[in-house]
Design a protein around this motif. Sequence first.
Motif, short mmCIF file in Angstrom:
data_model
loop_
_atom_site.label_atom_id
_atom_site.label_comp_id
_atom_site.label_asym_id
_atom_site.label_seq_id
_atom_site.Cartn_x
_atom_site.Cartn_y
_atom_site.Cartn_z
N ILE A 1 21.03 30.82 31.96
CA ILE A 1 21.40 29.46 31.56
C ILE A 1 20.36 28.48 32.09
O ILE A 1 19.93 27.55 31.38
CB ILE A 1 22.82 29.10 32.07
CG1 ILE A 1 23.87 29.97 31.39
CG2 ILE A 1 23.12 27.62 31.86
CD1 ILE A 1 25.29 29.77 31.91
N TYR B 1 24.82 33.03 45.58
CA TYR B 1 24.87 33.97 46.69
C TYR B 1 24.76 35.42 46.24
O TYR B 1 24.60 36.31 47.08
CB TYR B 1 26.05 33.74 47.62
CG TYR B 1 27.47 34.09 47.20
CD1 TYR B 1 27.82 34.47 45.91
CD2 TYR B 1 28.49 34.03 48.16
CE1 TYR B 1 29.13 34.76 45.58
CE2 TYR B 1 29.80 34.32 47.84
CZ TYR B 1 30.11 34.68 46.54
OH TYR B 1 31.41 34.96 46.23
N PHE C 1 26.71 41.43 38.01
CA PHE C 1 25.43 41.08 37.36
C PHE C 1 24.48 42.28 37.30
O PHE C 1 23.66 42.35 36.37
CB PHE C 1 24.80 39.85 38.01
CG PHE C 1 25.55 38.60 37.67
CD1 PHE C 1 25.57 38.14 36.36
CD2 PHE C 1 26.27 37.90 38.62
CE1 PHE C 1 26.29 37.01 36.00
CE2 PHE C 1 26.99 36.76 38.29
CZ PHE C 1 27.00 36.31 36.97
N SER D 1 23.95 32.15 38.84
CA SER D 1 23.99 33.59 38.56
C SER D 1 22.58 34.14 38.35
O SER D 1 21.69 33.86 39.15
CB SER D 1 24.96 33.91 37.41
OG SER D 1 24.50 33.39 36.19
N TYR E 1 30.26 39.96 42.65
CA TYR E 1 29.33 39.34 41.70
C TYR E 1 28.03 40.14 41.60
O TYR E 1 27.45 40.25 40.52
CB TYR E 1 29.05 37.88 42.07
CG TYR E 1 29.96 36.92 41.34
CD1 TYR E 1 29.98 36.85 39.95
CD2 TYR E 1 30.81 36.06 42.03
CE1 TYR E 1 30.82 35.98 39.26
CE2 TYR E 1 31.66 35.19 41.35
CZ TYR E 1 31.65 35.16 39.96
OH TYR E 1 32.48 34.31 39.29
N GLY F 1 30.75 32.03 33.02
CA GLY F 1 31.55 30.81 33.07
C GLY F 1 32.25 30.59 31.74
O GLY F 1 32.62 31.55 31.06
N GLY G 1 25.26 27.90 41.78
CA GLY G 1 26.01 28.95 41.08
C GLY G 1 25.34 29.31 39.77
O GLY G 1 25.98 29.39 38.72
N GLN H 1 26.43 35.05 30.56
CA GLN H 1 27.32 34.07 31.18
C GLN H 1 28.51 34.74 31.89
O GLN H 1 28.97 35.80 31.48
CB GLN H 1 27.91 33.12 30.11
CG GLN H 1 26.92 32.24 29.40
CD GLN H 1 26.42 32.85 28.09
OE1 GLN H 1 26.29 34.07 27.95
NE2 GLN H 1 26.13 32.00 27.12
N ILE I 1 27.83 24.45 36.97
CA ILE I 1 28.54 24.92 35.78
C ILE I 1 29.54 25.99 36.22
O ILE I 1 29.17 27.11 36.59
CB ILE I 1 27.56 25.53 34.74
CG1 ILE I 1 26.46 24.54 34.38
CG2 ILE I 1 28.32 26.01 33.51
CD1 ILE I 1 25.34 25.14 33.54
N ASP I 2 30.80 25.63 36.22
CA ASP I 2 31.86 26.57 36.62
C ASP I 2 31.61 27.22 37.97
O ASP I 2 31.89 28.41 38.17
CB ASP I 2 32.07 27.63 35.52
CG ASP I 2 32.69 27.02 34.29
OD1 ASP I 2 33.70 26.30 34.42
OD2 ASP I 2 32.14 27.21 33.18
N SER I 3 31.07 26.46 38.89
CA SER I 3 30.84 27.00 40.23
C SER I 3 31.51 26.16 41.32
O SER I 3 31.66 26.64 42.44
CB SER I 3 29.34 27.13 40.51
OG SER I 3 28.70 25.89 40.34
N GLU J 1 20.52 23.56 40.63
CA GLU J 1 21.71 24.13 39.99
C GLU J 1 22.42 25.05 40.97
O GLU J 1 21.82 25.99 41.50
CB GLU J 1 21.32 24.93 38.73
CG GLU J 1 22.56 25.46 38.02
CD GLU J 1 22.26 26.45 36.90
OE1 GLU J 1 21.08 26.74 36.65
OE2 GLU J 1 23.23 26.94 36.30
N VAL K 1 21.53 31.70 48.23
CA VAL K 1 22.13 30.77 49.20
C VAL K 1 23.65 30.87 49.08
O VAL K 1 24.18 30.87 47.97
CB VAL K 1 21.69 29.31 48.91
CG1 VAL K 1 22.50 28.30 49.72
CG2 VAL K 1 20.20 29.13 49.19
N ASP K 2 24.33 30.96 50.21
CA ASP K 2 25.79 30.88 50.21
C ASP K 2 26.18 29.41 50.28
O ASP K 2 25.90 28.73 51.27
CB ASP K 2 26.36 31.66 51.40
CG ASP K 2 27.89 31.70 51.36
OD1 ASP K 2 28.51 30.68 51.00
OD2 ASP K 2 28.46 32.76 51.69
N LEU K 3 26.80 28.94 49.23
CA LEU K 3 27.05 27.49 49.11
C LEU K 3 28.09 26.98 50.10
O LEU K 3 28.19 25.78 50.31
CB LEU K 3 27.49 27.17 47.68
CG LEU K 3 26.41 27.47 46.63
CD1 LEU K 3 27.01 27.53 45.24
CD2 LEU K 3 25.31 26.42 46.68
N ILE K 4 28.84 27.88 50.70
CA ILE K 4 29.81 27.45 51.71
C ILE K 4 29.18 27.47 53.10
O ILE K 4 29.31 26.52 53.87
CB ILE K 4 31.07 28.34 51.69
CG1 ILE K 4 31.79 28.15 50.36
CG2 ILE K 4 32.00 27.99 52.86
CD1 ILE K 4 33.03 29.02 50.21
#
Length: 272
Positions: free
Chosen positions: A81, A98, A26, A77, A22, A51, A75, A49, A140-142, A73, A122-125
């Motif tokens: 958005i 992340y 980006f 990116s 990613y 997503g 994810g 985008q 949104i699509d994350s 929010e 931030v790593d969401l996991i």
Amino acid sequence: MNELMSHTADMGQAEMFSKAWYNEYFRRAAESPTHSRFCEAVYGINLCQHGMMDTDEMDFLASLLKPGEKVLEIGCSNGHITEYLHEKSGCNILGLDYADAAIAQAQERTRDKAAALNFQSVDLIHDELPGCDYDVILAIDSIYFMGDYNRTLAKLNARLRPGGRMIIAAFQAKEEHDSDTILLAGHTRVDQALQTLSYRYVQHDFTPNIRNHWIKNYEFSRKLQSDFAAEGNAFLCEARMAENGWFKDHAERGTLVRFLYVIEDNANIGLC
Ligand SMILES: C[S@@+](CC[C@H](N)C(=O)[O-])C[C@H]1O[C@@H](n2cnc3c(N)ncnc32)[C@H](O)[C@@H]1O
């Protein structure tokens, strides 16, 4: 691993959808005129985008957000958005992702809007979610990338203020092993998780939008392939092509649906 990740796992490149992947995406997309043209053609507006949300769905989503609300929010990116939603609604948003290269772009671009827009890597996991007492948590699509839906939704819900709401935009595809009902409102995997958790919610159907999205995504990745290559950004085009064939097939077979889930009033007592 859900269907989005499993069908693209072997594209011969370093771990598609990983943090490094990613970041590469980006870094290139932010500088690519062809990526801007691709987004404009496919989504109706260029917000860099990655997503599946078109402008109709995004404007509907913006209409659900209120001035001054405290929004998280996940994810986000590189935050285009996020910025669009803030401009449309007047809410304040903390965006998490992340991909630190994307977060750095968002921070740099919105430096003068820091009273209302903030971004954090931030790593969401693996990381703790920052803050609590959010009026809205938005994905949104994350959500696909966060593992088990039940656990993820409960984890996000715990960061809402009492009476706060989650807004989740997600697709559902039907594959061979799935039941015939999986595509129906009330029966998707997100629906099943929300019902297991006994959360109250409404869902808004954006299925025609997503089917249209993937047909255009497929078409414009091919139309713009030589322009991507001429800029040295074949990677961006290959990244799109690695998933849009699979999605276009589902769109054409009618085995792909999309909903915006608005989850509210679920007796959350809040973390803080
Ligand atoms: C499909 S893109 C959607 C981006 C944006 N919301 C949009 O609609 O264009 C998924 C986003 O989730 C982020 N992401 C994936 N896994 C993540 C994780 N474990 N922690 C934080 N962000 C993650 C990616 O970096 C990417 O920006």
